[in-house]
Scaffold this motif. Structure first.
Motif, PDB file in Angstrom:
ATOM      1  N   TYR A 229       5.883  70.849  30.011  1.00 13.87           N
ATOM      2  CA  TYR A 229       4.608  71.052  30.699  1.00 13.87           C
ATOM      3  C   TYR A 229       3.489  70.258  30.027  1.00 13.87           C
ATOM      4  N   GLU A 230       3.482  70.233  28.693  1.00 17.53           N
ATOM      5  CA  GLU A 230       2.398  69.561  27.973  1.00 17.53           C
ATOM      6  C   GLU A 230       2.433  68.046  28.145  1.00 17.53           C
ATOM      7  N   GLU A 231       3.639  67.472  28.197  1.00 11.13           N
ATOM      8  CA  GLU A 231       3.743  66.012  28.185  1.00 11.13           C
ATOM      9  C   GLU A 231       3.915  65.390  29.566  1.00 11.13           C
ATOM     10  N   LEU A 232       4.228  66.207  30.566  1.00 11.08           N
ATOM     11  CA  LEU A 232       4.425  65.665  31.910  1.00 11.08           C
ATOM     12  C   LEU A 232       3.180  65.763  32.783  1.00 11.08           C
ATOM     13  N   PHE A 233       2.440  66.862  32.650  1.00  7.42           N
ATOM     14  CA  PHE A 233       1.374  67.164  33.604  1.00  7.42           C
ATOM     15  C   PHE A 233       0.007  67.245  32.927  1.00  7.42           C
ATOM     16  N   GLN A 234      -1.012  67.119  33.752  1.00  6.83           N
ATOM     17  CA  GLN A 234      -2.361  67.445  33.309  1.00  6.83           C
ATOM     18  C   GLN A 234      -2.508  68.965  33.262  1.00  6.83           C
ATOM     19  N   ARG A 235      -3.312  69.448  32.340  1.00  5.20           N
ATOM     20  CA  ARG A 235      -3.421  70.895  32.151  1.00  5.20           C
ATOM     21  C   ARG A 235      -3.934  71.622  33.385  1.00  5.20           C
ATOM     22  N   ASP A 236      -4.813  70.972  34.149  1.00  5.73           N
ATOM     23  CA  ASP A 236      -5.428  71.644  35.292  1.00  5.73           C
ATOM     24  C   ASP A 236      -4.678  71.410  36.603  1.00  5.73           C
ATOM     25  N   ASP A 237      -3.442  70.895  36.521  1.00  5.24           N
ATOM     26  CA  ASP A 237      -2.647  70.667  37.728  1.00  5.24           C
ATOM     27  C   ASP A 237      -2.137  72.016  38.244  1.00  5.24           C
ATOM     28  N   PRO A 238      -2.634  72.489  39.402  1.00  3.93           N
ATOM     29  CA  PRO A 238      -2.246  73.821  39.888  1.00  3.93           C
ATOM     30  C   PRO A 238      -0.832  73.874  40.455  1.00  3.93           C
ATOM     31  N   ASP A 239      -0.250  72.705  40.747  1.00  9.76           N
ATOM     32  CA  ASP A 239       1.056  72.671  41.409  1.00  9.76           C
ATOM     33  C   ASP A 239       2.213  72.394  40.456  1.00  9.76           C
ATOM     34  N   LYS A 240       1.925  72.235  39.181  1.00 14.92           N
ATOM     35  CA  LYS A 240       2.985  71.856  38.242  1.00 14.92           C
ATOM     36  C   LYS A 240       4.030  72.967  38.127  1.00 14.92           C
ATOM     37  N   GLN A 241       5.289  72.559  38.182  1.00 13.26           N
ATOM     38  CA  GLN A 241       6.388  73.519  38.057  1.00 13.26           C
ATOM     39  C   GLN A 241       7.610  72.800  37.513  1.00 13.26           C
ATOM     40  N   LEU A 242       8.139  73.323  36.439  1.00 14.52           N
ATOM     41  CA  LEU A 242       9.268  72.720  35.740  1.00 14.52           C
ATOM     42  C   LEU A 242      10.253  73.816  35.365  1.00 14.52           C
ATOM     43  N   ILE A 243      11.543  73.556  35.561  1.00 12.80           N
ATOM     44  CA  ILE A 243      12.558  74.540  35.177  1.00 12.80           C
ATOM     45  C   ILE A 243      13.667  73.840  34.394  1.00 12.80           C
ATOM     46  N   LEU A 244      14.326  74.598  33.532  1.00 11.75           N
ATOM     47  CA  LEU A 244      15.535  74.122  32.871  1.00 11.75           C
ATOM     48  C   LEU A 244      16.729  74.497  33.735  1.00 11.75           C
ATOM     49  N   THR A 245      17.698  73.606  33.840  1.00 12.14           N
ATOM     50  CA  THR A 245      18.892  73.938  34.616  1.00 12.14           C
ATOM     51  C   THR A 245      19.772  74.938  33.880  1.00 12.14           C
ATOM     52  N   SER A 246      19.568  75.045  32.554  1.00 10.26           N
ATOM     53  CA  SER A 246      20.314  76.005  31.740  1.00 10.26           C
ATOM     54  C   SER A 246      19.549  76.250  30.449  1.00 10.26           C
ATOM     55  N   GLN A 247      19.723  77.437  29.879  1.00 11.80           N
ATOM     56  CA  GLN A 247      19.122  77.713  28.580  1.00 11.80           C
ATOM     57  C   GLN A 247      19.963  77.155  27.435  1.00 11.80           C
ATOM     58  N   HIS A 248      21.063  76.514  27.772  1.00 10.89           N
ATOM     59  CA  HIS A 248      21.934  75.909  26.766  1.00 10.89           C
ATOM     60  C   HIS A 248      21.757  74.390  26.785  1.00 10.89           C
ATOM     61  N   PRO A 249      21.635  73.758  25.626  1.00  9.54           N
ATOM     62  CA  PRO A 249      21.433  72.302  25.592  1.00  9.54           C
ATOM     63  C   PRO A 249      22.673  71.546  26.052  1.00  9.54           C
ATOM     64  N   LEU A 250      22.435  70.385  26.650  1.00  7.48           N
ATOM     65  CA  LEU A 250      23.539  69.516  27.041  1.00  7.48           C
ATOM     66  C   LEU A 250      24.049  68.695  25.863  1.00  7.48           C
ATOM     67  N   ARG A 251      23.181  68.486  24.878  1.00  9.07           N
ATOM     68  CA  ARG A 251      23.538  67.589  23.776  1.00  9.07           C
ATOM     69  C   ARG A 251      22.690  67.941  22.555  1.00  9.07           C
TER      70      ARG A 251
END
Length: 320
Positions: A229-251
């Motif tokens: 969230y911090e590095e992809l979007f501006q802080r005041d972006d009301p539409d920003k939404q990010l999810i992880l596909t899993s809580q387990h790392p791929l690598r």
């Protein structure tokens, strides 16, 4: 006041990962009229550490080889080699150079800190930015990746690395001097069929996966999401939404020399953007979108951390 470029130049390098970028810098100086080069081996009093794995004699041999290579195409140049130890005090280091090294007209340096020490007296020739970094060279030496090394290191220097058993030197340093690791996270994000990477504002510079350091009391997957969230979007972006596909790392990337700032173990997660405008923020100066083909063709040295390209290549293979 415009300074004229004279014939004697001081070039300081730790020589702990010599590559074609060093040759390029010196050729620029020669083309500018410098015909006598004072080669200072920096941090000459440090050896057998992650940042300075080679001793002075080993580095001196590398420096002589490098300068002899330059003389093959520029037979009119001459050079001298000096040891430049580190001092805790900048003034003491400058005085040592003044007392040890003959007077010079030009400083050959692209380091702003070094330049600021001498800008009251000496002409400065900026070094053009190159994709090569000593950190990457040491990483490739540790991995004994001679094929990749040949893309950025002259063959004569590679022969020296083999003669001094450079991979074994670097490998033994971590075994003898383990350091407590820090934890970081990275995000593998495919957006409109392209991978998202950011250009870092701070050293180590270059392209990098979106991510950052674990905060106290934070779970690792929570860190990955927060950094996204911090590095992809501006802080005041009301539409920003990010999810992880899993809580387990791929690598998990845990090479001891992967990061010049110290021992950092990185956990890479796959993530998806569901909303918001990707503009970059926090420690990222700009966002770059790379197709799988562009990832494969991008030089390793373009990345701040070599294993970030490895991570993307592994993801491409997994999804092909």
């Amino acid at each position: 006041m415009q300074h004229s470029i004279k014939t004697t130049g001081l070039f300081i390098s730790r020589t702990q990962g010599t590559h074609k970028g060093h040759i390029s810098a010196l050729i620029q100086a020669i083309d500018s009229g410098i015909h006598h080069i004072l080669y200072g081996i920096g941090s000459s009093n440090k050896e057998r550490t992650s940042e300075n794995p080679f001793n002075f004699q080993e580095r001196e041999n590398i420096a002589y080889t490098l300068m002899n290579l330059l003389q093959q195409d520029h037979p009119y140049i001459s050079y001298e080699i000096y040891n430049i130890p580190d001092f805790n005090d900048v003034k003491a280091r400058k005085k040592h150079i003044q007392d040890t090294v003959p007077d010079f007209d030009t400083l050959i340096s692209g380091n702003p800190h070094v330049n600021s020490i001498w800008n009251d007296k000496k002409t400065i020739i900026p070094i053009f930015d190159t994709p090569y970094r000593g950190t990457h060279i040491r990483y490739q030496l540790q991995m004994e990746d001679w094929k990749t090394l040949r893309e950025s290191v002259p063959e004569e220097i590679i022969k020296l690395y083999k003669q001094i058993n450079a991979p074994q030197i670097i490998q033994s340093i971590e075994r003898q001097n383990p350091t407590p690791p820090r934890i970081a996270t990275d995000l593998i994000i495919v957006y409109n069929k392209k991978y998202i990477v950011g250009r870092r504002k701070h050293a180590p510079y270059g392209l990098a996966l979106i991510g950052g350091m674990l905060d106290p009391g934070e779970r690792i997957h929570e860190c990955a999401l927060r950094e996204g969230y911090e590095e992809l979007f501006q802080r005041d972006d009301p539409d920003k939404q990010l999810i992880l596909t899993s809580q387990h790392p791929l690598r998990i990337n845990d090479n001891p020399l992967r990061d010049p700032r110290g021992r950092i173990i990185s956990f890479a997660y796959e993530a998806k953007i569901l909303g918001g405008q990707v503009t970059g923020g926090d420690d990222i100066s700009s966002i770059t979108f790379l197709s799988p083909e562009e990832v494969m063709n991008r030089p390793l040295e373009d990345f701040a951390f070599p294993d970030h390209k490895d991570t993307l290549l592994a993801h491409i293979t997994m999804n092909s």
